[in-house]
Design a protein around this motif. Structure first.
Motif, PDB file in Angstrom:
ATOM      1  N   VAL A  88       0.828  -1.195   0.000  1.00 34.86           N
ATOM      2  CA  VAL A  88       0.000   0.000   0.000  1.00 34.86           C
ATOM      3  C   VAL A  88       0.873   1.261   0.000  1.00 34.86           C
ATOM      4  O   VAL A  88       0.555   2.260  -0.659  1.00 34.86           O
ATOM      5  CB  VAL A  88      -0.957   0.006   1.205  1.00 34.86           C
ATOM      6  CG1 VAL A  88      -1.680   1.348   1.325  1.00 34.86           C
ATOM      7  CG2 VAL A  88      -1.975  -1.121   1.082  1.00 34.86           C
ATOM      8  N   SER A  89       1.994   1.193   0.697  1.00 34.86           N
ATOM      9  CA  SER A  89       2.898   2.336   0.794  1.00 34.86           C
ATOM     10  C   SER A  89       3.495   2.739  -0.545  1.00 34.86           C
ATOM     11  O   SER A  89       4.013   3.851  -0.695  1.00 34.86           O
ATOM     12  CB  SER A  89       4.026   2.043   1.791  1.00 34.86           C
ATOM     13  OG  SER A  89       3.511   1.879   3.092  1.00 34.86           O
ATOM     14  N   SER A  90       3.431   1.859  -1.528  1.00 30.24           N
ATOM     15  CA  SER A  90       3.955   2.186  -2.853  1.00 30.24           C
ATOM     16  C   SER A  90       3.050   3.168  -3.589  1.00 30.24           C
ATOM     17  O   SER A  90       3.462   3.801  -4.565  1.00 30.24           O
ATOM     18  CB  SER A  90       4.099   0.912  -3.692  1.00 30.24           C
ATOM     19  OG  SER A  90       2.815   0.406  -4.061  1.00 30.24           O
ATOM     20  N   GLY A  91       1.789   3.266  -3.148  1.00 31.05           N
ATOM     21  CA  GLY A  91       0.844   4.160  -3.797  1.00 31.05           C
ATOM     22  C   GLY A  91       0.293   3.635  -5.103  1.00 31.05           C
ATOM     23  O   GLY A  91      -0.345   4.373  -5.857  1.00 31.05           O
ATOM     24  N   THR A  92       0.496   2.350  -5.375  1.00 27.76           N
ATOM     25  CA  THR A  92       0.070   1.775  -6.661  1.00 27.76           C
ATOM     26  C   THR A  92      -1.043   0.748  -6.530  1.00 27.76           C
ATOM     27  O   THR A  92      -1.447   0.148  -7.530  1.00 27.76           O
ATOM     28  CB  THR A  92       1.266   1.111  -7.361  1.00 27.76           C
ATOM     29  OG1 THR A  92       1.754   0.021  -6.544  1.00 27.76           O
ATOM     30  CG2 THR A  92       2.395   2.105  -7.589  1.00 27.76           C
TER      31      THR A  92
END
Length: 233
Positions: A88-92
């Motif tokens: 989720v932290s990847s923003g993708t």
């Protein structure tokens, strides 16, 4: 872009940020009107799912809100396969860091929850970010669980924009909840467990203080924790 939280390359960097800043974030509490349209009285525990930046602060505020029986940090907007913090932290992934709020409608209404959300939880005029946190995973969003919730949320945003409560338009996205996935255990009750952690002390503790200041009748001194709920089940 990733915020500086506890997975930092250097703890010294986080501490330097904290000591270089004031003891509390210069975050002004926003006084806003109550919703002109609210949900009809209902029986049984209801659910609201909200996203407004880092879920630590969102969860912390609602854990101090009277009428809330449980507030769980998690992910909404993506699939089960990607409901993982690092992904989720990847923003993708399409996910937003969100909080599932279970509440007793006899003690607090959906409209009041939205009022707290727009007033002290976050800044709804920031697009795909909150403060130091940048990315779609930090977007402002309301995941509705019924047509009535959508009606109330749509009407309230129109009301606040019409009253020009904020200097910029509200960018909060409203969409039907498809699924909510609880976050990893170490994210639950984070504000209560780590009140002196630099990110929490600077960004999130002021939100709880603003709740107490602006919504005294809805404030709980002792938070309703996820860990306590699990212990009683």
């Amino acid at each position: 872009m990733r915020r500086t939280r506890f997975h930092v390359p250097s703890l010294l960097a986080a501490l330097a940020l904290a000591f270089a800043a004031p003891a509390r974030a210069a975050e002004e509490a926003v006084v806003i009107p109550t919703p002109a349209i609210d949900a009809a009285p209902a029986s049984g525990i209801q659910t609201a799912v909200l996203a407004g930046g880092c879920f630590w602060g969102v969860q912390g505020v609602f854990q101090h809100t009277a009428g809330v029986v449980n507030a769980v940090s998690g992910y909404a907007g993506g699939t089960k396969a990607t409901a993982d913090y690092r992904m989720v932290s990847s923003g993708t992934t399409g996910h937003a860091e969100a909080v599932e709020v279970k509440y007793d409608p006899k003690k607090i209404t959906y409209g009041k929850i939205l009022q707290i959300f727009f007033s002290v939880v976050h800044d709804p005029t920031q697009l795909d970010r909150q403060g130091p946190d940048v990315g779609t995973q930090y977007r402002s969003a309301i995941f509705t669980t019924s047509d009535e919730q959508k009606k109330v949320a749509d009407a309230y945003i129109a009301q606040l924009n019409g009253a020009k409560v904020y200097k910029k338009p509200i960018v909060t996205k409203i969409g039907a909840l498809e699924a909510f996935y609880p976050a990893e255990a170490y994210h639950q009750d984070y504000l209560t467990l780590h009140p002196t952690q630099p990110y929490i002390a600077y960004n999130d503790i002021p939100k709880v203080e603003n709740l107490k200041k602006l919504f005294a009748d809805n404030y709980l001194e002792k938070p309703t924790l996820v860990s306590a709920s699990k212990a009683t089940n």
